[in-house]
Design a protein around this motif. Structure first.
Motif, PDB file in Angstrom:
ATOM      1  N   UNK A  25      46.966  46.604  35.652  1.00 23.85           N
ATOM      2  CA  UNK A  25      46.496  45.846  36.816  1.00 23.85           C
ATOM      3  C   UNK A  25      45.001  45.302  36.663  1.00 23.85           C
ATOM      4  N   UNK A  26      44.773  44.393  37.624  1.00 23.80           N
ATOM      5  CA  UNK A  26      43.487  43.637  37.556  1.00 23.80           C
ATOM      6  C   UNK A  26      42.902  43.753  38.920  1.00 23.80           C
ATOM      7  N   UNK A  27      42.281  44.814  39.354  1.00 21.53           N
ATOM      8  CA  UNK A  27      41.894  44.952  40.863  1.00 21.53           C
ATOM      9  C   UNK A  27      40.425  44.116  40.896  1.00 21.53           C
ATOM     10  N   UNK A  28      40.395  43.594  41.894  1.00 21.59           N
ATOM     11  CA  UNK A  28      39.027  42.877  42.233  1.00 21.59           C
ATOM     12  C   UNK A  28      37.871  44.038  42.761  1.00 21.59           C
ATOM     13  N   UNK A  29      36.729  43.777  41.936  1.00 19.55           N
ATOM     14  CA  UNK A  29      35.675  44.738  42.298  1.00 19.55           C
ATOM     15  C   UNK A  29      34.299  44.102  42.635  1.00 19.55           C
ATOM     16  N   UNK A  30      33.643  44.417  43.665  1.00 20.03           N
ATOM     17  CA  UNK A  30      32.474  43.876  43.994  1.00 20.03           C
ATOM     18  C   UNK A  30      31.606  44.877  43.531  1.00 20.03           C
ATOM     19  N   UNK A  31      30.940  44.886  42.393  1.00 23.07           N
ATOM     20  CA  UNK A  31      29.840  45.912  42.011  1.00 23.07           C
ATOM     21  C   UNK A  31      28.628  45.863  42.572  1.00 23.07           C
ATOM     22  N   UNK A  32      28.220  46.860  42.879  1.00 19.67           N
ATOM     23  CA  UNK A  32      26.943  47.005  43.488  1.00 19.67           C
ATOM     24  C   UNK A  32      25.697  46.361  42.264  1.00 19.67           C
ATOM     25  N   UNK A  76      28.609  37.742  37.945  1.00 20.11           N
ATOM     26  CA  UNK A  76      27.498  38.193  38.902  1.00 20.11           C
ATOM     27  C   UNK A  76      28.004  39.556  39.801  1.00 20.11           C
ATOM     28  N   UNK A  77      28.447  40.345  38.998  1.00 19.81           N
ATOM     29  CA  UNK A  77      29.052  41.783  39.377  1.00 19.81           C
ATOM     30  C   UNK A  77      30.135  41.366  40.148  1.00 19.81           C
ATOM     31  N   UNK A  78      30.870  40.464  40.532  1.00 28.27           N
ATOM     32  CA  UNK A  78      32.112  40.398  40.970  1.00 28.27           C
ATOM     33  C   UNK A  78      33.270  40.004  40.002  1.00 28.27           C
ATOM     34  N   UNK A  79      34.118  40.858  39.612  1.00 26.05           N
ATOM     35  CA  UNK A  79      35.048  40.920  38.460  1.00 26.05           C
ATOM     36  C   UNK A  79      36.325  41.425  38.674  1.00 26.05           C
ATOM     37  N   UNK A  80      37.291  41.060  38.041  1.00 23.36           N
ATOM     38  CA  UNK A  80      38.596  41.684  38.177  1.00 23.36           C
ATOM     39  C   UNK A  80      38.783  42.188  36.602  1.00 23.36           C
ATOM     40  N   UNK A  81      38.398  43.380  36.407  1.00 21.96           N
ATOM     41  CA  UNK A  81      38.541  43.921  35.149  1.00 21.96           C
ATOM     42  C   UNK A  81      40.459  44.097  35.051  1.00 21.96           C
ATOM     43  N   UNK A  82      40.831  43.831  33.877  1.00 15.20           N
ATOM     44  CA  UNK A  82      42.213  43.899  33.587  1.00 15.20           C
ATOM     45  C   UNK A  82      42.359  45.174  32.571  1.00 15.20           C
ATOM     46  N   UNK A  83      42.984  46.281  33.373  1.00 12.57           N
ATOM     47  CA  UNK A  83      43.077  47.414  32.788  1.00 12.57           C
ATOM     48  C   UNK A  83      44.452  48.062  32.638  1.00 12.57           C
ATOM     49  N   UNK A  98      35.008  36.872  38.767  1.00 11.33           N
ATOM     50  CA  UNK A  98      35.149  36.296  39.994  1.00 11.33           C
ATOM     51  C   UNK A  98      36.205  36.870  40.572  1.00 11.33           C
ATOM     52  N   UNK A  99      36.860  36.373  41.836  1.00 10.16           N
ATOM     53  CA  UNK A  99      37.423  37.116  42.894  1.00 10.16           C
ATOM     54  C   UNK A  99      38.907  37.368  42.586  1.00 10.16           C
ATOM     55  N   UNK A 100      39.626  36.575  41.710  1.00  8.86           N
ATOM     56  CA  UNK A 100      40.994  36.384  41.354  1.00  8.86           C
ATOM     57  C   UNK A 100      41.288  36.481  39.799  1.00  8.86           C
ATOM     58  N   UNK A 101      42.116  37.312  39.487  1.00 12.95           N
ATOM     59  CA  UNK A 101      42.212  37.607  37.987  1.00 12.95           C
ATOM     60  C   UNK A 101      43.226  36.388  37.573  1.00 12.95           C
ATOM     61  N   UNK A 102      43.656  35.634  38.280  1.00 18.43           N
ATOM     62  CA  UNK A 102      44.953  34.807  37.891  1.00 18.43           C
ATOM     63  C   UNK A 102      45.912  35.449  37.612  1.00 18.43           C
ATOM     64  N   UNK A 103      46.976  34.944  37.079  1.00 24.10           N
ATOM     65  CA  UNK A 103      48.090  35.781  36.600  1.00 24.10           C
ATOM     66  C   UNK A 103      48.104  37.113  35.909  1.00 24.10           C
ATOM     67  N   UNK A 104      48.899  38.104  36.252  1.00 25.78           N
ATOM     68  CA  UNK A 104      48.961  39.371  35.389  1.00 25.78           C
ATOM     69  C   UNK A 104      50.339  39.470  34.957  1.00 25.78           C
ATOM     70  N   UNK A 105      50.695  39.049  33.643  1.00 29.32           N
ATOM     71  CA  UNK A 105      52.004  39.057  33.567  1.00 29.32           C
ATOM     72  C   UNK A 105      52.297  40.059  32.231  1.00 29.32           C
TER      73      UNK A 105
END
Lengths: 548, 548
Positions: A25-32, A76-83, A98-105
């Motif tokens: 999955x690739x949740x959107x994270x707004x890191x402090x 800029x600390x707003x990321x979608x890590x793919x884990x 950024x705020x969207x990971x795009x497709x996760x297939x």
């Protein structure tokens, strides 16, 4: 995937009730953002935020630390890590700024000896986007797997066998992705279910010891690979999960099958039967599972028998014979003139010939009967299913006593294996409440006919369910339910696997089962043996050959 | 490693009492040969035997499965698997066929800004086979670390800085191995302790954010690397462990130092002081640890001061001045004529000048005194330690008031940092029972002299212990005691790190500490201030500069 024949009815409560828990999955994270009071490192910051979501422990690929931290800064600390779930931890596959990971297939692959079946799955929505099956590109190396193992022993043979598999994967996945307007770099997971030999080929592992006593794989379970390790043209760090095997004769395809049928969480005693050159059988419930595999010969898949073929266009897959006229009615897959006869067609044919009294309980053709279809060919008596002018190749489509003998050995082996496994755990076949029949064969076979010839035990018809490609199904399910990783790991160690030891006792049992339906008719009370089927001597018993 | 000066006395009960538990070991295993009743796979067989010895879970490098199984067969199931502790599991590094693994070696590296110190350790016997220290090859990029960080920003700059480090590692390890008649492929472990910036350079991670507010590393802890990931010319799959850091100013060298001094399992309140351009201080006991780092300026390492130099041959490291004649007696490292004066020599000099009344409590030279050694140079008053005919370069070896001012700022910073950290936890300096002084400096410094100038608190002399290269020591200890991995991981998260905030309050404290020994003489009851030291005005206070 065709699901005709018996109804497709696989329980999927497991993943359904819990919602999606995909492998990646690739949740959107707004890191402090860092400051003097919170000056933890870039990657530790990412790790901390993921841990707060339960995604921990996180494992980094040491070669990508700089790149990953760079992407955290880029976003800029707003990321979608793919884990991705990897064993008891999580792998950081990538970071999408950024705020969207795009497709996760993800792709699931049923890596069969004859065919490769691919499923493209959207891991975010759980939707199956596309599927495709292609012939196994190793077939030119050898139709059966034993000859491929022999080829693998040659110089660079193993590499060539692996390479053609990987190439086929890359071609098919590229085509499916392109048709769907998706990008290979958005494929972060690849699950593979195959028999033990195919798993070895896929991973480039030497299968030499699989086919000689005591039949030893290189490994029974595999670490997570990354796509780049195998040359798969998807995201280079995509997780590649290959289902484990229990032994040389019990592969990841069957483990995936157990998962697909939910055998491991059923209260009722159930059985999964995968019919091929080898008959692979799992019996059990949520408390225990026992497995057994044995050679059944290729007859049931349409091999060996002279006019036999795979269940494919041109194959007769359904036959009825009028007991009076001895004339057949048949169905051809895809319509048109027949080319050959597939496994289920052969079973129908033998069952109908038996019911019509054309075949004796010993499997001999009653040449006393008057019919233009009962003929004496150079290699013995035969029954002509379709005359030359009715076939695609303009030749009589005949099935000989020899062909039937091969089928009978296969069906006897199958029945014997089912008997052995139930006896091993002290239950009777009558205690089995569900029998799932996997494979193309399972989708086409008519259990009533299989019972008549004594291949399947004489149980209520609703006991039987054809479940199609359970290997592919299980592999696709795992893409959407990472908790199955643990289930599979437990299954692998929980299954008691019985090596079929072909001894005198087994041969006696096998001999009785080569008859139609059996030497002991009490085992098949529903089968009414016609008077004229009681005829000449039995065939020579010899356990059919299989392959690893 | 020189261990002169104060006695080397590091507790190593931890590893001693438990015997060796090296990071990597290679036990001989006689695996049961496979048969029909025990037909588990080759690698599962290996895994099972290792698990029976507590070596579990085992992680395989997916790219080597075939090779590893091949070696199991090559040894006919008698093998020495080379396994290394990796986080909460074990990595299978290699399999050596046969009954002996050959050498099992490891390197520890203290990756310092100025020097790299290597230790070659036999992991089977625990013996240190060789050690060598070489200059940090990055020095041509910049003497101080800040200018190297600036260089790293250039195109390919980071790669070049990393490459020269790795090349130096490969040259030095190759030389040591060759001298010992050992093979690089038998080196299976490499531990590295460095400050945060050096760890970043070693791993090729961008240090740019380390030197600008809020001072953020790429990562605070690192996964295990394999030698090939970094280009280290040892066994390609050797485990490379880089000690974690707590922040930009608190690196793995200090964590290794804590381990080396056993600070984390002492009952008594203890302190570790690492003196360099930055003063890094850890205070605590087995229950808690607090750390603080701050710029101290390079004076204490022999930098900046005009005739200052590292503690190396030609450096004056010990001085006494006769209070009557004002004539000095000194010792030159390695004998012969002096070239310069190192940090400990400078401290001796200032302490002795102060006691002889040559220096006022403000750090000014009393030019009223009659001595050919007290002179007025273009940049102010100075004391000539050695006349031109007594020095190696034929020039007067003089230390000016300006030089002394620099040293006083450094010593004031050091004392202030020690004060800040103790006050933070509500203890007094008198509660500290052990003070370990790390680094070359620690081996040379005389605590009595350091107390006289007010650099170290006025505690019983046996409180102080010079402990030399604790970073290298800790890295070498970890090679022989894998349980320290867990200790380090706990340490990293347990240490409370205080960022030194240079505010008005701190500056007031610092100002008092720039005096000899301090504006408040009650803090240094053992220091008898000579009458004639009470003299002219104070120096301009400005906190010394440091680096990340």
């Amino acid at each position: 995937m065709k699901k005709d024949g018996i109804q497709w009815e696989i329980p999927r409560e497991a993943s359904r009730s819990r919602g999606l828990r995909p492998l990646v999955e690739a949740p959107f994270l707004r890191l402090p953002r860092p400051n003097l009071d919170d000056n933890t490192a870039d990657l530790d910051r990412l790790e901390r935020a993921l841990a707060q979501r339960g995604i921990t422990p996180l494992r980094f690929d040491p070669r990508t630390l700089g790149e990953m931290a760079g992407k955290v800064r880029e976003g800029d600390f707003e990321v979608c890590p793919v884990v991705g779930r990897e064993g008891d931890g999580w792998a950081l596959i990538d970071v999408v700024p950024g705020a969207s990971p795009g497709d996760v297939l993800g792709f699931a692959l049923d890596c069969g000896t004859s065919r490769l079946a691919f499923y493209l799955v959207d891991l975010a929505s759980g939707k199956r986007l596309a599927e495709r099956s292609v012939p196994n590109p190793q077939i030119p190396f050898g139709e059966d797997i034993l000859s491929r193992i022999v080829k693998a022993r040659r110089r660079d043979g193993l590499e060539a066998l692996q390479r053609c598999l990987i190439n086929a994967c890359n071609e098919t996945t590229a085509a499916l992705l392109s048709e769907q307007g998706r990008s290979p770099s958005d494929v972060y997971a690849f699950t593979v279910a195959g028999n033990t030999t195919m798993s070895h080929f896929f991973l480039g592992l030497d299968p030499a010891n699989l086919c000689r006593e005591p039949y030893i794989p290189v490994a029974n379970h595999f670490p997570f690979y990354r796509a780049a390790d195998l040359g798969l043209a998807i995201h280079p760090r995509a997780l590649v999960y290959v289902f484990p095997n229990v032994g040389a004769y019990f592969g990841g395809d069957l483990i995936a099958g157990i998962v697909a049928c939910g055998l491991h969480h059923r209260e009722d005693l159930s059985m999964l039967v995968d019919v091929g050159t080898n008959a692979e059988v799992v019996l059990g419930n949520r408390d225990w599972l026992i497995a057994c595999a044995g050679a059944a010969g290729p007859a049931l898949e349409g091999g060996v028998v002279e006019r036999g073929m795979m269940a494919a266009p041109g194959a007769i897959d359904w036959i009825r014979i009028d007991p009076g006229s001895l004339e057949p009615t048949y169905r051809v897959i895809g319509g048109g003139k027949p080319v050959g006869i597939c496994g289920s067609g052969l079973i129908d044919l033998v069952a109908e010939m038996f019911m019509a009294g054309i075949l004796t309980i010993q499997g001999k053709i009653n040449t006393q009967l008057r019919s233009p279809r009962i003929v004496e060919l150079p290699d013995g008596p035969a029954y002509i299913v379709a005359f030359a002018d009715e076939t695609a190749d303009g030749m009589d489509l005949a099935v000989s006593e020899v062909d039937i003998g091969i089928l009978l050995k296969s069906k006897a082996a199958m029945y014997t294996i089912l008997n052995v496994i139930t006896r091993k755990v002290g239950v009777s076949l009558q205690d089995v409440k569900h029998i799932f029949i996997a494979g193309t064969f399972g989708n086409h076979i008519d259990p009533a006919m299989a019972i008549r010839i004594g291949m399947l035990p004489d149980l209520p018809l609703d006991t039987y369910q054809g479940v199609g490609n359970t290997a592919g199904e299980g592999a696709a399910m795992l893409l959407l339910d990472r908790e199955l990783l643990e289930v599979v790991e437990k299954l692998r160690t929980r299954i008691t696997y019985i090596e079929l030891n072909v001894n005198m006792e087994l041969m006696n049992e096998f001999r009785g089962a080569t008859f139609l339906p059996h030497t002991d008719p009490r085992l098949f009370p529903s089968v009414k043996i016609p008077e004229r089927a009681l005829g000449r001597g039995a065939l020579r018993e010899e356990w059919p050959r299989g392959g690893p």
